[in-house]
Enzyme design. Sequence first.
Site, PDB file in Angstrom:
ATOM      1  N   LYS A  53       0.795  -1.073   0.136  1.00  0.00           N
ATOM      2  CA  LYS A  53      -0.077  -0.044  -0.026  1.00  0.00           C
ATOM      3  C   LYS A  53       0.932   1.179  -0.033  1.00  0.00           C
ATOM      4  O   LYS A  53       0.725   2.259  -0.854  1.00  0.00           O
ATOM      5  CB  LYS A  53      -0.865  -0.182   1.267  1.00  0.00           C
ATOM      6  CG  LYS A  53      -2.026  -1.100   1.167  1.00  0.00           C
ATOM      7  CD  LYS A  53      -2.845  -1.262   2.354  1.00  0.00           C
ATOM      8  CE  LYS A  53      -3.888  -2.296   2.262  1.00  0.00           C
ATOM      9  NZ  LYS A  53      -4.454  -2.618   3.095  1.00  0.00           N
ATOM     10  N   GLN A  97      -4.340  -1.480   9.640  1.00  0.00           N
ATOM     11  CA  GLN A  97      -4.492  -2.966   9.100  1.00  0.00           C
ATOM     12  C   GLN A  97      -5.085  -3.856   9.966  1.00  0.00           C
ATOM     13  O   GLN A  97      -4.893  -3.825  11.159  1.00  0.00           O
ATOM     14  CB  GLN A  97      -2.920  -3.059   8.778  1.00  0.00           C
ATOM     15  CG  GLN A  97      -2.804  -4.327   8.022  1.00  0.00           C
ATOM     16  CD  GLN A  97      -3.594  -4.389   6.781  1.00  0.00           C
ATOM     17  OE1 GLN A  97      -3.303  -3.356   5.997  1.00  0.00           O
ATOM     18  NE2 GLN A  97      -4.315  -5.448   6.273  1.00  0.00           N
ATOM     19  N   ASP A 120     -11.022   3.122   4.238  1.00  0.00           N
ATOM     20  CA  ASP A 120     -11.523   1.552   4.250  1.00  0.00           C
ATOM     21  C   ASP A 120     -12.925   1.636   4.058  1.00  0.00           C
ATOM     22  O   ASP A 120     -13.474   0.557   3.637  1.00  0.00           O
ATOM     23  CB  ASP A 120     -10.945   1.098   5.393  1.00  0.00           C
ATOM     24  CG  ASP A 120      -9.644  -0.016   5.157  1.00  0.00           C
ATOM     25  OD1 ASP A 120      -9.420  -0.180   3.874  1.00  0.00           O
ATOM     26  OD2 ASP A 120      -8.756  -0.302   6.015  1.00  0.00           O
TER      27      ASP A 120
END
Length: 286
Positions: A53, A97, A120
Amino acid sequence: MTARIIDGKLLSNAIKEEVAQRVATLKTNGLTPGLAVVLVGEDPASSVYVRNKAAACEKAGLHSEVIRLQADITETALLDVVRGLNANPRIHGILVQLPLPAHLDAAKVIETIAADKDVDGFHISNAGLLMTGQPLFRPCTPYGIMKMLESEGVALRGAEAVVVGASNIVGKPMAMLLLAAGATVTICNSKTRDLPAQTRRADVLVVATGRPEMITGDMVKPGAVVIDVGINRLPDGRLTGDVEFASASQVASAITPVPGGVGPMTIAMLLVNTLEAAERSAGLRV
Ligand code: NDP
């Protein structure tokens, strides 16, 4: 029938290139979109995802920060880190994460992320906006799948879509996006009584269970479009999806490979969400 391969790598590269161009334009106006990725502990798979990422951000010209925290960090300390990022004007997107170590309450951590930096799309207010048909951030994996279906010209209006897996991060938001596109949607979970009967009805079959190769060709409707979200490492080291590619690709009209399908799209859509968060922060988008 031998299915057409839906190339997520190719499509994600095109999206990332477009992001890079938009980022370059923003930069000339003094705004650099920034993403912060928080990694707690040293889970090897998570470390790889985070590294990918950050690398994708840098390649597209975004500012990125990886905040690595000890696995035994207290929840209070982690929430303080998140609050600091909420207040940081260089950061437009925040991603924690998952999975987190067991002593940390993931739901609480996600609720602490400012909803307008929740790239997200997992914050409860973003889930609610998606549910009510006014999405702010679409969760990256289902968003990427919608882009794949769009680029393949798959007609969703009136189509039978079956989503196998009902997690908050893939299955449920996937179902919402398909529904919004006019599909008739069935969501299956581990308690579904006759799974093959459900999957065989699907014009569009999306599988996100984390069960290696559980969907076999005989469970696929001839001509269906099959999207395999699963990423599973087999004992022999091979990476495989939740769909048995060899048999399903003989029945489907189009199918995503693993790797090289949904995975790269997820990262591309993270960049899109971060870019759009930055644009919104500058009043350039609603
Ligand atoms: P979760 O474990 O959170 O959810 C799995 C879902 O699948 C649950 O709803 C579960 O049902 C359902 N399920 C499990 N077994 C069966 C079964 N035998 N029949 C029907 N349904 C079943 O997983 P995630 O959604 O987080 O991830 C799913 C997969 O996708 C994983 O392989 C993960 O690595 C991958 N992934 C890939 C991404 C990418 O970018 N390509 C991004 C995110 C995930 P129940 O609700 O009843 O427990």
